[in-house]
Design a protein around this motif. Sequence first.
Motif, PDB file in Angstrom:
ATOM      1  N   ALA A  26      29.328  16.133 -42.338  1.00  0.00           N
ATOM      2  CA  ALA A  26      27.996  16.672 -42.583  1.00  0.00           C
ATOM      3  C   ALA A  26      27.596  16.424 -44.030  1.00  0.00           C
ATOM      4  O   ALA A  26      28.446  16.326 -44.914  1.00  0.00           O
ATOM      5  CB  ALA A  26      27.979  18.167 -42.283  1.00  0.00           C
ATOM      6  N   VAL A  27      26.292  16.350 -44.258  1.00  0.00           N
ATOM      7  CA  VAL A  27      25.782  16.203 -45.614  1.00  0.00           C
ATOM      8  C   VAL A  27      26.282  17.378 -46.453  1.00  0.00           C
ATOM      9  O   VAL A  27      26.244  18.532 -46.014  1.00  0.00           O
ATOM     10  CB  VAL A  27      24.242  16.144 -45.612  1.00  0.00           C
ATOM     11  CG1 VAL A  27      23.688  16.185 -47.031  1.00  0.00           C
ATOM     12  CG2 VAL A  27      23.764  14.889 -44.900  1.00  0.00           C
ATOM     13  N   ILE A  30      29.043  13.751 -49.399  1.00  0.00           N
ATOM     14  CA  ILE A  30      28.213  13.005 -48.455  1.00  0.00           C
ATOM     15  C   ILE A  30      26.760  13.356 -48.752  1.00  0.00           C
ATOM     16  O   ILE A  30      26.397  14.528 -48.795  1.00  0.00           O
ATOM     17  CB  ILE A  30      28.564  13.363 -46.995  1.00  0.00           C
ATOM     18  CG1 ILE A  30      29.998  12.910 -46.686  1.00  0.00           C
ATOM     19  CG2 ILE A  30      27.571  12.719 -46.034  1.00  0.00           C
ATOM     20  CD1 ILE A  30      30.494  13.331 -45.306  1.00  0.00           C
ATOM     21  N   THR A  31      25.932  12.322 -48.966  1.00  0.00           N
ATOM     22  CA  THR A  31      24.533  12.547 -49.289  1.00  0.00           C
ATOM     23  C   THR A  31      23.598  12.273 -48.128  1.00  0.00           C
ATOM     24  O   THR A  31      22.478  12.770 -48.097  1.00  0.00           O
ATOM     25  CB  THR A  31      24.092  11.675 -50.488  1.00  0.00           C
ATOM     26  OG1 THR A  31      24.273  10.296 -50.152  1.00  0.00           O
ATOM     27  CG2 THR A  31      24.903  12.002 -51.734  1.00  0.00           C
ATOM     28  N   VAL A  46      27.871   6.647 -43.274  1.00  0.00           N
ATOM     29  CA  VAL A  46      28.022   7.842 -44.092  1.00  0.00           C
ATOM     30  C   VAL A  46      27.891   7.415 -45.550  1.00  0.00           C
ATOM     31  O   VAL A  46      28.659   6.584 -46.025  1.00  0.00           O
ATOM     32  CB  VAL A  46      29.396   8.504 -43.842  1.00  0.00           C
ATOM     33  CG1 VAL A  46      29.575   9.728 -44.719  1.00  0.00           C
ATOM     34  CG2 VAL A  46      29.553   8.871 -42.366  1.00  0.00           C
ATOM     35  N   TYR A  47      26.897   7.971 -46.249  1.00  0.00           N
ATOM     36  CA  TYR A  47      26.655   7.612 -47.643  1.00  0.00           C
ATOM     37  C   TYR A  47      27.290   8.661 -48.544  1.00  0.00           C
ATOM     38  O   TYR A  47      27.038   9.857 -48.387  1.00  0.00           O
ATOM     39  CB  TYR A  47      25.156   7.498 -47.901  1.00  0.00           C
ATOM     40  CG  TYR A  47      24.535   6.381 -47.094  1.00  0.00           C
ATOM     41  CD1 TYR A  47      24.484   5.088 -47.596  1.00  0.00           C
ATOM     42  CD2 TYR A  47      24.039   6.613 -45.820  1.00  0.00           C
ATOM     43  CE1 TYR A  47      23.943   4.055 -46.852  1.00  0.00           C
ATOM     44  CE2 TYR A  47      23.490   5.587 -45.066  1.00  0.00           C
ATOM     45  CZ  TYR A  47      23.446   4.308 -45.591  1.00  0.00           C
ATOM     46  OH  TYR A  47      22.913   3.282 -44.843  1.00  0.00           O
ATOM     47  N   ILE A  48      28.099   8.186 -49.492  1.00  0.00           N
ATOM     48  CA  ILE A  48      28.886   9.060 -50.359  1.00  0.00           C
ATOM     49  C   ILE A  48      28.497   8.832 -51.803  1.00  0.00           C
ATOM     50  O   ILE A  48      28.415   7.680 -52.259  1.00  0.00           O
ATOM     51  CB  ILE A  48      30.391   8.764 -50.172  1.00  0.00           C
ATOM     52  CG1 ILE A  48      30.775   8.897 -48.688  1.00  0.00           C
ATOM     53  CG2 ILE A  48      31.241   9.665 -51.059  1.00  0.00           C
ATOM     54  CD1 ILE A  48      32.113   8.273 -48.338  1.00  0.00           C
TER      55      ILE A  48
END
Length: 87
Positions: free
Chosen positions: A23-24, A79-80, A70-72
């Motif tokens: 999750a973000v 996670i963004t 998934v952007y980190i």
Amino acid sequence: MTRTLLIALALAASPLAALAAPAVGDIVGTTPEAATAALKEKGCEVKSFEAEDGKIEAKCADAEGKVSEVYIDPASGAITKIGGEEG
């Protein structure tokens, strides 16, 4: 009777599986090794990493084969953003 019990157990476990998804805001780490391990714990098998727009993009697949991006944040390991695509 057994079939009914199995269906009831499957339905009861469904919300737990959703909680395991990344999750973000989750902190997964700033190294590929840490992020891979943290995402795997959340049911997301990492397939690849790449840099994108100042973030680390991890492509991973869940148990059903759905691929997520998934952007980190490379500084915090948080996670963004999570995007999905059918795999």
